[in-house]
Enzyme design. Structure first.
Site, PDB file in Angstrom:
ATOM      1  N   GLU A 169       1.752  -6.405   9.062  1.00  0.00           N
ATOM      2  CA  GLU A 169       1.824  -4.947   8.889  1.00  0.00           C
ATOM      3  C   GLU A 169       2.764  -4.554   7.767  1.00  0.00           C
ATOM      4  O   GLU A 169       2.742  -3.413   7.305  1.00  0.00           O
ATOM      5  CB  GLU A 169       2.266  -4.275  10.187  1.00  0.00           C
TER       6      GLU A 169
ATOM      7  N   PRO B 175       0.819  -1.218   0.000  1.00  0.00           N
ATOM      8  CA  PRO B 175       0.000   0.000   0.000  1.00  0.00           C
ATOM      9  C   PRO B 175       0.852   1.267   0.000  1.00  0.00           C
ATOM     10  O   PRO B 175       0.336   2.350  -0.271  1.00  0.00           O
ATOM     11  CB  PRO B 175      -0.824  -0.105   1.282  1.00  0.00           C
TER      12      PRO B 175
ATOM     13  N   ASP C 190      -7.655  -2.785 -25.600  1.00  0.00           N
ATOM     14  CA  ASP C 190      -8.171  -2.650 -24.244  1.00  0.00           C
ATOM     15  C   ASP C 190      -8.509  -1.190 -23.987  1.00  0.00           C
ATOM     16  O   ASP C 190      -7.862  -0.285 -24.489  1.00  0.00           O
ATOM     17  CB  ASP C 190      -7.127  -3.141 -23.229  1.00  0.00           C
TER      18      ASP C 190
HETATM   19  C1  9D3 Z   1      -2.631   1.419   8.447  1.00  0.00           C
HETATM   20  C2  9D3 Z   1      -1.702   0.316   8.166  1.00  0.00           C
HETATM   21  N1  9D3 Z   1      -2.101  -0.501   7.018  1.00  0.00           N
HETATM   22  C3  9D3 Z   1      -1.687   0.155   5.758  1.00  0.00           C
HETATM   23  C4  9D3 Z   1      -2.828   0.549   4.905  1.00  0.00           C
HETATM   24  C5  9D3 Z   1      -1.411  -1.789   7.235  1.00  0.00           C
HETATM   25  C6  9D3 Z   1      -1.494  -2.753   6.127  1.00  0.00           C
HETATM   26  C7  9D3 Z   1      -2.706  -3.251   5.707  1.00  0.00           C
HETATM   27  C8  9D3 Z   1      -2.760  -4.211   4.702  1.00  0.00           C
HETATM   28  C9  9D3 Z   1      -0.330  -3.198   5.547  1.00  0.00           C
HETATM   29  C10 9D3 Z   1      -0.388  -4.155   4.548  1.00  0.00           C
HETATM   30  C11 9D3 Z   1      -1.596  -4.668   4.140  1.00  0.00           C
HETATM   31  C12 9D3 Z   1      -1.648  -5.698   3.103  1.00  0.00           C
HETATM   32  N2  9D3 Z   1      -1.810  -5.104   1.764  1.00  0.00           N
HETATM   33  C13 9D3 Z   1      -0.904  -5.295   0.810  1.00  0.00           C
HETATM   34  O1  9D3 Z   1       0.076  -5.966   1.029  1.00  0.00           O
HETATM   35  C14 9D3 Z   1      -1.081  -4.654  -0.471  1.00  0.00           C
HETATM   36  C15 9D3 Z   1      -2.084  -3.741  -0.946  1.00  0.00           C
HETATM   37  C16 9D3 Z   1      -3.247  -3.176  -0.340  1.00  0.00           C
HETATM   38  O2  9D3 Z   1      -3.607  -3.426   0.819  1.00  0.00           O
HETATM   39  N3  9D3 Z   1      -3.984  -2.305  -1.090  1.00  0.00           N
HETATM   40  C17 9D3 Z   1      -3.684  -1.979  -2.356  1.00  0.00           C
HETATM   41  N4  9D3 Z   1      -2.620  -2.484  -2.953  1.00  0.00           N
HETATM   42  C18 9D3 Z   1      -1.841  -3.368  -2.256  1.00  0.00           C
HETATM   43  S1  9D3 Z   1      -0.471  -4.075  -2.842  1.00  0.00           S
HETATM   44  C19 9D3 Z   1      -0.159  -4.901  -1.450  1.00  0.00           C
END
Ligand code: 9D3
Length: 261
Positions: free
Chosen positions: A116, A89, A169
């Site tokens: 996390e 993220p 596309d």
């Molecule tokens: C507030 C802390 N969170 C961040 C938004 C912690 C967190 C949540 C979920 C950390 C990692 C994840 C797992 N998500 C992914 O690994 C991930 C992801 C996503 O959650 N949303 C959009 N793209 C991606 S790419 C990898």
């Protein structure tokens, strides 16, 4: 192309080989896909790959050493031009332009995190690029890695069938797709647009282009603004705005939607 995926859930990656463009690419010998589990490289007796975060706070962090060992095993199988990509993220939002660039490489090593996230030193030492799918939370990097693998594979010559590859596309043209219809010609009282039933290919082209333009204008103003319009397209949008204006005055005003506040 060769795609290696580092994940503590290799079973999830097996679903990729079970159908769709990735399965077809593997069958045709255009793709080698392998999952690597950092748990197989854990040095502690429990096979733990995560630990509590320095500084405190909720959740667990993936430890660098088992990830690095899995990553190095994957790197050793790669050849030619390849990139190590962390799905997170914290990455920039993945676009079709980036997907097309990655499709020009010989290989990808995709790092899918859980919990996390991943120890930042592993990212600094091993990762070339970080990408996100968008601003919503999913439970780990695996689904994102699978999305990236699917998007990249469908750009490789010979992966899609002739009908599919010939078709542009929608994100390539900068417009949303037009609506599609097939038999029956009437379904629950709703008829297929008349123009599609005739053989006037020029009329059909114009109808589809206008549908695409209007859908993009109404639903994706960001895409619409980024696209230059030719004279035909400008006329179609002007027509749409006129139709909307006429439609509104012919109808009693809609009651304002209740907001959630
Ligand atoms: C507030 C802390 N969170 C961040 C938004 C912690 C967190 C949540 C979920 C950390 C990692 C994840 C797992 N998500 C992914 O690994 C991930 C992801 C996503 O959650 N949303 C959009 N793209 C991606 S790419 C990898």
């Amino acid at each position: 192309m060769r795609i290696d995926i580092i994940t503590v859930f290799p079973q999830m990656i097996a679903a990729l080989a079970g159908g769709g463009v990735v399965a077809r690419a593997i069958d045709r010998g255009l793709l080698t896909l392998q999952a690597w589990n950092p748990r197989d490289h854990a040095d502690n007796a429990y096979g733990a790959v995560d630990d509590r975060p320095y500084g405190g706070g909720p959740g667990m962090v993936m430890m660098a050493p088992p990830l690095a060992k899995a990553l190095h095993a994957a790197r050793a199988r790669q050849s030619g031009r390849f990139r190590v990509i962390h799905l997170t993220p914290r990455g920039g939002r993945l676009t079709q332009a980036e997907v097309n660039r990655l499709a020009g490489l010989d290989g990808l090593v995709l790092l899918a995190g859980r919990y996390e996230g991943v120890d930042e030193r592993l990212v600094e030492l091993e990762v070339d690029e970080e990408w996100s799918l968008g601003d919503y939370v999913i439970s780990g990097g695996e689904l994102a890695a699978m999305v990236l693998a699917d998007a990249v594979m469908r750009q490789l010559p010979g992966v899609l069938g002739h009908g599919e590859s010939a078709r542009q596309d929608s994100f390539m043209t900068g417009l949303l797709d037009c609506p599609h219809y097939t038999r029956p010609s009437e379904y629950r009282g709703a008829r297929v647009p008349e123009v599609l039933l005739g053989g006037d290919h020029e009329a059909i082209r114009r109808w589809r282009l206008k549908q695409s333009l209007v859908a993009t204008f109404e639903k994706r103003p960001d895409l619409f603004r980024a696209r230059r319009l030719n004279d035909e397209e400008k006329k179609m949008i002007a027509e749409h705005l006129e139709e909307k204006r006429a439609g509104q005055s012919a109808q009693p005003a809609q009651p304002m939607e209740k907001d959630n506040a």
